[in-house]
Design a protein around this motif. Sequence first.
Motif, PDB file in Angstrom:
ATOM      1  N   THR A   1      13.953  13.212 -21.219  1.00 26.40           N
ATOM      2  CA  THR A   1      13.265  13.653 -19.864  1.00 26.40           C
ATOM      3  C   THR A   1      11.841  12.552 -19.652  1.00 26.40           C
ATOM      4  OG1 THR A   1      12.115  15.232 -21.020  1.00 26.40           O
ATOM      5  CG2 THR A   1      13.910  16.012 -19.807  1.00 26.40           C
ATOM      6  N   PHE A   2      11.674  12.122 -18.668  1.00 25.61           N
ATOM      7  CA  PHE A   2      10.363  11.538 -18.284  1.00 25.61           C
ATOM      8  C   PHE A   2       9.737  12.604 -17.486  1.00 25.61           C
ATOM      9  CE2 PHE A   2      13.021   8.032 -18.437  1.00 25.61           C
ATOM     10  CZ  PHE A   2      12.521   7.201 -19.269  1.00 25.61           C
ATOM     11  N   GLY A   3       8.419  13.235 -18.072  1.00 21.86           N
ATOM     12  CA  GLY A   3       7.777  14.119 -17.483  1.00 21.86           C
ATOM     13  C   GLY A   3       8.492  15.331 -17.123  1.00 21.86           C
TER      14      GLY A   3
ATOM     15  N   GLY B   1      20.000   5.002 -10.407  1.00 22.87           N
ATOM     16  CA  GLY B   1      19.065   5.926 -10.831  1.00 22.87           C
ATOM     17  C   GLY B   1      19.396   7.084 -11.659  1.00 22.87           C
ATOM     18  N   SER B   2      20.860   6.669 -11.952  1.00 22.59           N
ATOM     19  CA  SER B   2      21.193   8.068 -12.844  1.00 22.59           C
ATOM     20  C   SER B   2      21.039   7.930 -14.155  1.00 22.59           C
ATOM     21  CB  SER B   2      22.932   8.304 -12.473  1.00 22.59           C
ATOM     22  OG  SER B   2      23.411   6.791 -12.924  1.00 22.59           O
ATOM     23  N   GLY B   3      20.410   6.957 -14.771  1.00 18.13           N
ATOM     24  CA  GLY B   3      19.993   7.051 -15.989  1.00 18.13           C
ATOM     25  C   GLY B   3      20.805   5.977 -17.043  1.00 18.13           C
ATOM     26  N   LYS B   4      21.646   5.358 -16.514  1.00 15.85           N
ATOM     27  CA  LYS B   4      22.442   4.366 -16.992  1.00 15.85           C
ATOM     28  C   LYS B   4      21.770   3.253 -18.238  1.00 15.85           C
ATOM     29  CE  LYS B   4      24.642   2.511 -13.515  1.00 15.85           C
ATOM     30  NZ  LYS B   4      23.358   3.019 -12.417  1.00 15.85           N
ATOM     31  N   SER B   5      20.609   2.590 -17.518  1.00 21.25           N
ATOM     32  CA  SER B   5      19.841   1.767 -18.205  1.00 21.25           C
ATOM     33  C   SER B   5      19.191   2.542 -19.498  1.00 21.25           C
ATOM     34  CB  SER B   5      18.855   1.233 -17.219  1.00 21.25           C
ATOM     35  OG  SER B   5      19.586   0.220 -16.397  1.00 21.25           O
ATOM     36  N   VAL B   6      18.573   3.797 -18.921  1.00 20.97           N
ATOM     37  CA  VAL B   6      17.884   4.465 -19.999  1.00 20.97           C
ATOM     38  C   VAL B   6      18.837   4.939 -21.168  1.00 20.97           C
ATOM     39  CG1 VAL B   6      16.904   6.783 -20.287  1.00 20.97           C
ATOM     40  CG2 VAL B   6      16.322   5.439 -18.206  1.00 20.97           C
TER      41      VAL B   6
ATOM     42  N   PHE C   1      20.252  -7.658 -20.533  1.00 20.79           N
ATOM     43  CA  PHE C   1      19.329  -6.550 -19.659  1.00 20.79           C
ATOM     44  C   PHE C   1      19.690  -6.698 -18.102  1.00 20.79           C
ATOM     45  CE2 PHE C   1      16.149  -4.838 -22.438  1.00 20.79           C
ATOM     46  CZ  PHE C   1      16.435  -5.326 -23.729  1.00 20.79           C
ATOM     47  N   GLN C   2      19.348  -5.800 -17.425  1.00 20.97           N
ATOM     48  CA  GLN C   2      19.545  -5.665 -16.224  1.00 20.97           C
ATOM     49  C   GLN C   2      18.766  -6.860 -15.362  1.00 20.97           C
ATOM     50  OE1 GLN C   2      19.073  -1.851 -14.356  1.00 20.97           O
ATOM     51  NE2 GLN C   2      20.041  -2.415 -12.273  1.00 20.97           N
ATOM     52  N   SER C   3      17.584  -6.730 -15.960  1.00 24.13           N
ATOM     53  CA  SER C   3      16.862  -7.956 -15.290  1.00 24.13           C
ATOM     54  C   SER C   3      16.882  -9.508 -15.907  1.00 24.13           C
ATOM     55  CB  SER C   3      15.512  -7.412 -15.220  1.00 24.13           C
ATOM     56  OG  SER C   3      15.060  -7.217 -16.370  1.00 24.13           O
TER      57      SER C   3
ATOM     58  N   ASP D   1      24.222  -4.632 -19.092  1.00 24.32           N
ATOM     59  CA  ASP D   1      23.873  -3.874 -18.266  1.00 24.32           C
ATOM     60  C   ASP D   1      23.857  -4.703 -16.827  1.00 24.32           C
ATOM     61  OD1 ASP D   1      22.459  -1.988 -16.536  1.00 24.32           O
ATOM     62  OD2 ASP D   1      20.493  -1.759 -17.981  1.00 24.32           O
ATOM     63  N   GLU D   2      25.082  -4.033 -15.959  1.00 24.74           N
ATOM     64  CA  GLU D   2      25.384  -4.948 -14.763  1.00 24.74           C
ATOM     65  C   GLU D   2      25.656  -6.316 -14.937  1.00 24.74           C
ATOM     66  OE1 GLU D   2      23.303  -3.239 -11.552  1.00 24.74           O
ATOM     67  OE2 GLU D   2      23.138  -1.245 -12.152  1.00 24.74           O
ATOM     68  N   PRO D   3      26.653  -6.627 -15.720  1.00 25.18           N
ATOM     69  CA  PRO D   3      26.829  -8.167 -15.961  1.00 25.18           C
ATOM     70  C   PRO D   3      27.170  -8.944 -14.605  1.00 25.18           C
ATOM     71  CG  PRO D   3      28.637  -6.735 -16.771  1.00 25.18           C
ATOM     72  CD  PRO D   3      27.553  -5.927 -16.262  1.00 25.18           C
TER      73      PRO D   3
ATOM     74  N   THR E   1      28.252  -0.850 -14.988  1.00 25.79           N
ATOM     75  CA  THR E   1      28.318  -1.556 -13.746  1.00 25.79           C
ATOM     76  C   THR E   1      28.428  -0.743 -12.395  1.00 25.79           C
ATOM     77  OG1 THR E   1      29.684  -3.215 -12.738  1.00 25.79           O
ATOM     78  CG2 THR E   1      30.888  -1.561 -13.903  1.00 25.79           C
ATOM     79  N   HIS E   2      28.353  -1.140 -11.327  1.00 25.85           N
ATOM     80  CA  HIS E   2      28.603  -0.466 -10.062  1.00 25.85           C
ATOM     81  C   HIS E   2      29.779  -1.062  -9.349  1.00 25.85           C
ATOM     82  CE1 HIS E   2      24.092  -0.155  -9.482  1.00 25.85           C
ATOM     83  NE2 HIS E   2      24.453   1.145  -9.903  1.00 25.85           N
ATOM     84  N   ASP E   3      30.151  -2.426 -10.105  1.00 23.12           N
ATOM     85  CA  ASP E   3      31.326  -2.855  -9.532  1.00 23.12           C
ATOM     86  C   ASP E   3      32.718  -2.568 -10.028  1.00 23.12           C
ATOM     87  OD1 ASP E   3      33.079  -5.006  -8.881  1.00 23.12           O
ATOM     88  OD2 ASP E   3      31.664  -6.581  -9.673  1.00 23.12           O
TER      89      ASP E   3
HETATM   90  N1  LIG Z   1       9.856   4.140 -18.380  1.00 26.34           N
HETATM   91  C1  LIG Z   1      10.299   5.115 -17.587  1.00 26.34           C
HETATM   92  N2  LIG Z   1       9.250   5.959 -17.091  1.00 26.34           N
HETATM   93  C2  LIG Z   1       9.436   7.117 -16.307  1.00 26.34           C
HETATM   94  N3  LIG Z   1      10.754   7.204 -15.928  1.00 26.34           N
HETATM   95  C3  LIG Z   1      11.571   6.213 -15.962  1.00 26.34           C
HETATM   96  C4  LIG Z   1      11.452   5.086 -16.991  1.00 26.34           C
HETATM   97  N4  LIG Z   1      12.580   4.294 -17.020  1.00 26.34           N
HETATM   98  C5  LIG Z   1      13.465   5.049 -16.094  1.00 26.34           C
HETATM   99  N5  LIG Z   1      12.983   6.134 -15.603  1.00 26.34           N
HETATM  100  C6  LIG Z   1      13.453   7.014 -14.683  1.00 26.34           C
HETATM  101  O1  LIG Z   1      14.997   7.300 -15.211  1.00 26.34           O
HETATM  102  C7  LIG Z   1      15.910   7.377 -13.926  1.00 26.34           C
HETATM  103  C8  LIG Z   1      17.120   6.204 -14.410  1.00 26.34           C
HETATM  104  O2  LIG Z   1      16.822   5.266 -14.713  1.00 26.34           O
HETATM  105  P1  LIG Z   1      17.794   3.852 -14.962  1.00 26.34           P
HETATM  106  O3  LIG Z   1      16.995   2.800 -14.970  1.00 26.34           O
HETATM  107  O4  LIG Z   1      18.253   4.185 -16.257  1.00 26.34           O
HETATM  108  O5  LIG Z   1      18.797   3.938 -13.562  1.00 26.34           O
HETATM  109  P2  LIG Z   1      20.043   3.253 -13.679  1.00 26.34           P
HETATM  110  O6  LIG Z   1      21.275   4.233 -13.800  1.00 26.34           O
HETATM  111  O7  LIG Z   1      20.153   2.219 -14.568  1.00 26.34           O
HETATM  112  O8  LIG Z   1      20.064   2.546 -12.299  1.00 26.34           O
HETATM  113  P3  LIG Z   1      20.423   1.315 -11.658  1.00 26.34           P
HETATM  114  O9  LIG Z   1      21.676   1.348 -11.368  1.00 26.34           O
HETATM  115  O10 LIG Z   1      19.797   1.473 -10.137  1.00 26.34           O
HETATM  116  O11 LIG Z   1      19.934   0.270 -12.451  1.00 26.34           O
HETATM  117  C9  LIG Z   1      15.164   6.556 -12.880  1.00 26.34           C
HETATM  118  O12 LIG Z   1      14.982   7.955 -11.919  1.00 26.34           O
HETATM  119  C10 LIG Z   1      13.707   6.558 -13.210  1.00 26.34           C
HETATM  120  O13 LIG Z   1      12.942   6.557 -12.332  1.00 26.34           O
END
Ligand SMILES: Nc1ncnc2c1ncn2[C@@H]1O[C@H](COP(=O)(O)OP(=O)(O)OP(=O)(O)O)[C@@H](O)[C@H]1O
Lengths: 258, 253
Positions: free
Chosen positions: B14-16, B41-46, B88-90, B167-169, B200-202
């Motif tokens: 969780t973030f906050g 924004g579903s949290g894949k990168s997280v 990395f995605q970026s 991450d999203e190659p 990926t989204h693709d």
């Molecule tokens: N360091 C952080 N601090 C606070 N919130 C974060 C942090 N990193 C990610 N989030 C939140 O976690 C959620 C998921 O982020 P994430 O980057 O995992 O999305 P994603 O699934 O990779 O999306 P995308 O496909 O657009 O890359 C987002 O709503 C983002 O706001």
Amino acid sequence: MLDFLSLIGHAFLNLLRRLGFLTIFILWSLSHCVRPPFYPRLLIHQMINIGYYSLPVVGLTALFSGMVLALQSHTGFARFSAEEAVATVVVISITRELGPVLAGLMVAGRIGASMAAELGTMRVTEQIDVFVTLSTNPAKYLLVPRILAGTLMMPFLVVISDIIGVLGGYLVGIHELDFNSATYINRTWEFLEPLDVVLGLVKAAVFGFIIASTGCYHGYHSRGGAQGVGAATTHAVVSASILILTSNYIITKLFFAG
Amino acid sequence: MILSKIELSGLRKTFGAKTVLNGIDLQVKSGESVVVIGGSGSGKSVMLKCLLGLLSPDNGSIKVDGEEVIGLSPRKRDRINRKFGMLFQSAALFDSLPVWENIAFGLIQGQRMNYDQGRAVALERMAQVGLSADIAELPPAELSGGMRKRVGLARAIATAPEIILFDEPTTGLDPIMADIINNLIVKCVKELGATTLSITHDMTSARKIADRIAMLYNGKLIWTGPATSINCSGNPYVDQFVHGCADGPIAIR
Ligand SMILES: Nc1ncnc2c1ncn2[C@@H]1O[C@H](COP(=O)(O)OP(=O)(O)OP(=O)(O)O)[C@@H](O)[C@H]1O
Ligand SMILES: [Mg+2]
């Protein structure tokens, strides 16, 4: 009234907390300074960046400080017909205080800020995260060379700054205030204490360490995009300047006023 | 029994006040290629960052080769991370280094390879991802987004790691280059015997590289199955995602 007090208390606690984090950070990076692997290439690169490229800024600052010091002390001492003291005042103030402190503040603006901005950008663009997937420790690769180079190069800069500062005083003394060149040089030599210079260099090393470690600390821990990097840069310069002035007082108190 | 290469269970982050991951369970077998799909924004990168220890999860367990990696000492963590490569995605290229040094970084700094050898490997990897050798000396800032992605990809596979995270190659690449990259990922898995976890989204890419696909929604993996059955998953969320319809159970906030 109570609100006001709690505000002060809050700020104070915050300050202590920050100092605590900074101390932990410094100890952590110091522990990396003595453990391999080392990156000599990066160290040399940073030393050139800090030492060589700061020369113009530090040199100009010292030159004009020496010059203005000669002018001002001449005005003051003329009232007591003690004009000969100009050379003495210039050499003592430059080697003891102005050389290290002014160089420290200028380098804080130049190097501390750039370290914070560079590391901050690396942090927010995830470049620092990449290190862990490449079997490299970011602390060793990024922080150690910067902190070592800062600590090693500041004394070098201050030696130059001392020389140029005294030279500035001399130039004004000869050309503006009509001193005799030989007398001025004699007076300067007479009051040039090796101990003053050495302590100036000790100060310089401490300042160099402060500048590099605050720059690294704020950059390394920055967050939140361009704005975060901007804030990190500001914090780095402000906290380096404050710490330089505070530690300058402490060192002076310990060694000169003993 | 085949040991899972990666095993996530009950992963929460969780973030906050915002719960991003809410109990993720996922096993990736050795040599397998798993693709995670899910909305922006579903949290894949997280999830990937938790796996690498860049974020620490609030709850749950992460096992790599059967070894629990949450709460490891930095030195042990380091040993585990040597098994990973990540795109990395970026892209997150080092902008102070030229392209080839970016690619060879893990070899030269991490494995103490000498510069000439490192450069040779870097050029080889560049050819693999379809980059010409004359950009080797350029700083990353002078590359296009797609080129940067490929440099990141070359860097992720340079050390031939056991586990590669993508991450999203293929985002930001033209369809032909995307296909080349997909083939490359498939090849990595086959030739290096690498285990891959991709995001990926693709959907074309997902179908091509995945052995198994999992869908992340609302902090949970709501569907996991073989790539071949993605079109007949029987799950309305997956169907909506696969067909890219605006109407359906997935509410875009
Ligand atoms: N360091 C952080 N601090 C606070 N919130 C974060 C942090 N990193 C990610 N989030 C939140 O976690 C959620 C998921 O982020 P994430 O980057 O995992 O999305 P994603 O699934 O990779 O999306 P995308 O496909 O657009 O890359 C987002 O709503 C983002 O706001
Ligand atoms: Mg993402």
